[in-house]
Write an enzyme that holds these catalytic residues in place. Structure first.
Site, mmCIF file in Angstrom:
data_model
loop_
_atom_site.group_PDB
_atom_site.id
_atom_site.type_symbol
_atom_site.label_atom_id
_atom_site.label_comp_id
_atom_site.label_asym_id
_atom_site.label_seq_id
_atom_site.Cartn_x
_atom_site.Cartn_y
_atom_site.Cartn_z
ATOM 1 N N ASP A 184 0.832 -1.195 0.000
ATOM 2 C CA ASP A 184 0.000 0.000 0.000
ATOM 3 C C ASP A 184 0.875 1.256 0.000
ATOM 4 O OD1 ASP A 184 -2.348 1.407 -0.025
ATOM 5 O OD2 ASP A 184 -3.073 0.669 1.907
ATOM 6 N N GLU A 190 2.779 7.029 -2.482
ATOM 7 C CA GLU A 190 2.485 8.196 -3.329
ATOM 8 C C GLU A 190 2.908 9.517 -2.690
ATOM 9 O OE1 GLU A 190 -0.713 5.030 -3.618
ATOM 10 O OE2 GLU A 190 -0.139 6.409 -2.006
ATOM 11 N N ASP A 198 -8.847 3.675 -3.349
ATOM 12 C CA ASP A 198 -9.989 3.945 -2.474
ATOM 13 C C ASP A 198 -11.158 4.555 -3.242
ATOM 14 O OD1 ASP A 198 -8.303 3.046 -0.523
ATOM 15 O OD2 ASP A 198 -7.814 5.024 0.265
#
Length: 774
Positions: free
Chosen positions: A415, A418, A481
């Site tokens: 995950d 970024e 998401d």
């Protein structure tokens, strides 16, 4: 980034010096080098007080031509750089005549015009596909923002641009401003987790901008007949990649930047997670796993999200002993139930993590310019970043991953990656601006390499969110998401199709949406979409995603589509191998499979799963759907109905169906097992031959779990006779005719005939036979 004010003016504060005229040419080490001035050089005095653009043309691979624009060549390249393949360049041919200089690579050539007007034209044979006209290549300065290099490439009438990563905005990029800068922005904005500086057009060529930093695109936006791209600095490099088909472009692009690895077959099964902020322990996990088994819901992967580790300690790779006092035993018990295990990780190290002090003392964490460890409190208190430019830090991080694999973990959800700062210093001196997007490549590579080292080639798989060019080598990626509504379901599909046209072979999304909890009808519609995607995961934010939490019908819908996916695995796994060998995605935009059909060019609410299955998800509770079938006779996979394509359809479906059609003139290989994704695909496989037309050929491959061919079959129809050739490992199989007719006879091989099905027992490795139809 816009530099002009309408068609005639330059924006206030900018100075644009564009290539106006070629001065002369050189050839060096297989490169054709042009020197272009921003004004005509008519006298000796004209050469004073001006700049000169150096434009290098070269070819790393056949059919690919690179162009590098350089203003000042003295800038130190601090990296990082994309890892690109290249040959020795001997395939390229350079020629000059009185009118132009030409570099040719395969079917692609670039022609640079001599004389008073600068022009660079790219040709496929005798057809011009794009080019750069006078002043398009430019060096631009602005007193506050520094210097930029710009290129503008032509767009033709009816030419559409796709790709540039996983983007949730309109599928066709024309008219959009796209800044490639990885951000954690969800799926409902113009921001993207996966920014890829590569676009492809329906004209059958692509453009890859070889810069990991921010690349700003104006796609028919600043100038409506141009794709403009610019970067800060003193140089700009891009590659034009010829097809001539869009599939060929993706093949050559992934030859250049890397082919996707083949995920193991078990990854194609249903994944279930603990979800994000829910409470769970071993008893909760077992209630999920046992509940799935009790309801006959095939489950193959269980994922532990963030809270397998203690709060405020992320990432420390240590099980929370309060919830999981016996993690080794627990994982062993789950594996006894036939499950693979995935755990959540990220590259962020909280101050309370046991890794923080180790990383700080050994120089494994990204630093500030003053030597302090870079930290902030967003996401985790005192959070730091692993410095993956430091080989020792990579080995340190990898060591903890190896311990988890030894414990029984099979995959990692990588995950984040970024929100990478730019006011920092890296161990190897890398440019922090370039590292912002590139960080994810190094992060995912370290994790993927550990899995490949420990488990073997074609046994490694991630569940990754962020990416840059080359990240396709480390599958699988998911869409991030999204909200729990139909709009987010549609935007997720747009993102997946866009990513597939950016070189990525495998993609997933959170079934039912991540944020909030979907109404049961959204969840059930999303199930059909999710289980007809390359990879399928039940995951969410604040609630458990077990189907019975929605309603009883959701359980039945989950069972229906999970078993369906297991049955089509022989077909789907062959599609996966195509992604690794050819660079084409598993989930394909319609334009990729039907480039000659203009209706396909803007379709973004349906897709091809491989080359033979058309899927049109349903985005409303009522079950109403509008979809398009290209020409030919299509068979609805679930009902057997045959429909003539070449037109639009409006229909209504219940939760157990959707438009799922088999392409005419194709084989669909169906397995004999509907309980798991990883089984012997060739044993008892049913080879459905759909609507084979006179004079047409169909063929397919059935592979083993390593991707090796176990059975190949081809069929050619001539009138009422269909000739087959088979190479197999000798396992039994059947051939069923769909939309063709009943079988009158089989000649050349022993077969048991039942209507339109011929069953063949174990036989020779190579065989030919003819089926005559009634």
């Amino acid at each position: 980034m816009k530099f002009t004010d309408g068609n005639w003016l330059i924006r206030e504060g900018y100075d644009v010096l564009g290539a106006v005229q070629v001065h002369d040419f050189e050839q060096q080490d297989g490169k054709l080098i042009a020197y272009a001035s921003p004004r005509p050089i008519l006298t000796r005095s004209n050469m004073l007080d001006t700049m000169l653009l150096t434009v290098q043309f070269h070819s790393p691979l056949p059919g690919v031509i690179g162009v590098k624009l350089i203003h000042h060549a003295g800038v130190v390249d601090r990296g990082p750089a994309f890892e690109l393949s290249k040959s020795d360049g001997s395939h390229a041919v350079i020629e000059e005549n009185e009118n132009e200089a030409v570099l040719t690579s395969g079917s692609l050539s670039v022609r640079i015009r001599k004389g008073p007007e600068w022009a660079v034209d790219f040709y496929r044979g005798s057809e011009r596909i794009t080019g750069s006209t006078q002043k398009s290549m430019a060096y631009i300065t602005e007193k506050n923002n520094g210097a930029f290099m710009r290129e503008e490439l032509d767009l033709g009438v009816g030419e559409w641009v796709y790709g540039l990563g996983e983007r949730f905005t309109p599928f066709v990029r024309n008219g959009q401003v796209v800044d490639l800068w990885n951000k954690d922005g969800g799926t409902s904005s113009e921001q993207s987790y996966k920014n890829i500086p590569f676009y492809i057009t329906n004209k059958g060529y692509g453009v890859f901008v070889n810069h990991p930093e921010l690349v700003s695109f104006e796609v028919a936006s600043e100038k409506v007949k141009k794709v403009q791209f610019s970067v800060a600095g003193e140089s700009l490099e891009y590659f034009v990649i010829d097809g001539p088909s869009m599939k060929d472009v993706l093949g050559k692009y992934t030859d250049l930047t890397g082919k996707p690895a083949l995920p193991p077959a078990w990854t194609f099964g249903l994944w279930l997670t603990t979800s994000f902020t829910t409470n769970y322990d071993e008893a909760t996990v077992n209630s999920f796993v046992d509940g799935m088994a009790e309801r006959d819901l095939p489950l193959h992967v269980f994922h532990f999200d963030c809270f397998w580790m203690r709060e405020f300690h992320w990432t420390d790779f240590k099980w929370d002993e309060r919830q999981f006092p016996d993690p080794v035993g627990m994982l062993a018990r789950l594996k006894e139930k036939g499950l693979k295990i995935c755990v959540w990780i990220n590259p962020y190290i909280a101050q309370r993590s046991r890794l923080f002090e180790e990383g700080k003392q050994n120089g494994y964490l990204v630093k500030k310019p003053n030597g302090d460890v870079w930290q902030w409190d967003l996401w985790q208190p005192g959070m730091a970043l692993v410095d993956f430019t430091n080989p020792a830090a990579c080995e340190w991080y990898a060591g903890y991953l190896r311990d988890l694999v030894d414990m029984g973990v099979d995959s990692f959800k990588t995950d984040f990656g970024e929100r990478i700062p730019t006011d920092v210093v890296y161990h190897d001196g890398s440019d922090p601006i370039k590292m912002h997007n590139f960080y994810t490549y190094q992060y995912n590579k370290v994790v993927f390499d550990v899995l490949e080292e420990k488990l073997g080639k074609n046994e490694a798989a991630l569940f990754a969110r962020s990416a840059t060019a080359g990240g396709q080598k480390f599958p699988v990626h998911w869409g991030g998401d999204c909200y729990a509504d139909y709009e987010s379901m549609a935007e997720s599909l747009r993102g997946g199709l866009s990513l597939g046209l950016s070189g990525f072979g495998f993609w997933s999304h959170d079934i039912g949406g991540f944020e909030s909890t979907a109404p049961a009808h959204v969840f059930k519609r999303w199930l059909a979409f999710g289980l007809l995607s390359s990879h399928s995961r039940l995951h969410g934010s604040k609630s458990y995603r077990v189907p019975w939490a929605y309603d009883t019908e959701a359980v039945d819908v989950t069972r229906h589509f999970t078993k369906l996916k297991s049955r089509i695995m022989p077909y789907l796994f062959n599609t996966a191998v195509q992604a690794t060998e050819q660079g084409v995605p598993s989930m394909r935009a319609m334009v990729l499979e039907f480039p000659e059909d203009p209706t396909s060019e803007q379709l973004d609410r349906q897709y091809m799963l491989g080359d033979s299955l058309l899927v049109a998800p349903i985005f409303n509770e009522a079950g109403k759907v509008t979809y398009y079938l290209p020409e030919g006779k299509w068979t609805h996979f679930l009902t057997g109905d045959i429909v003539q394509g070449g037109k639009w359809f409006k229909e209504t479906y219940d939760f157990f169906s959707l438009p799922l059609f088999v392409r005419p003139n194709s084989f669909l290989a169906l397995g004999a097992n509907d309980l798991r994704p990883d089984y012997d695909y060739a044993d008892g496989v049913e080879l459905q031959l759909h609507n084979l037309e006179d004079g047409r050929t169909a063929e397919t491959i059935v592979r083993d779990l390593k991707g090796v061919s176990e059975l190949t079959i081809s069929a050619v129809r001539s009138g009422s006779s269909i000739s087959f050739k088979v190479k197999s490992s000798g396992k039994p199989f059947s051939v069923s005719l769909k939309g063709i007719g009943a079988i009158a006879s089989v000649e050349g091989a022993a077969a048991e005939v039942d209507g339109a099905i011929a069953r063949f027992a174990a036989g020779a490795a190579e065989a030919s036979f003819v089926i005559t139809i009634q």
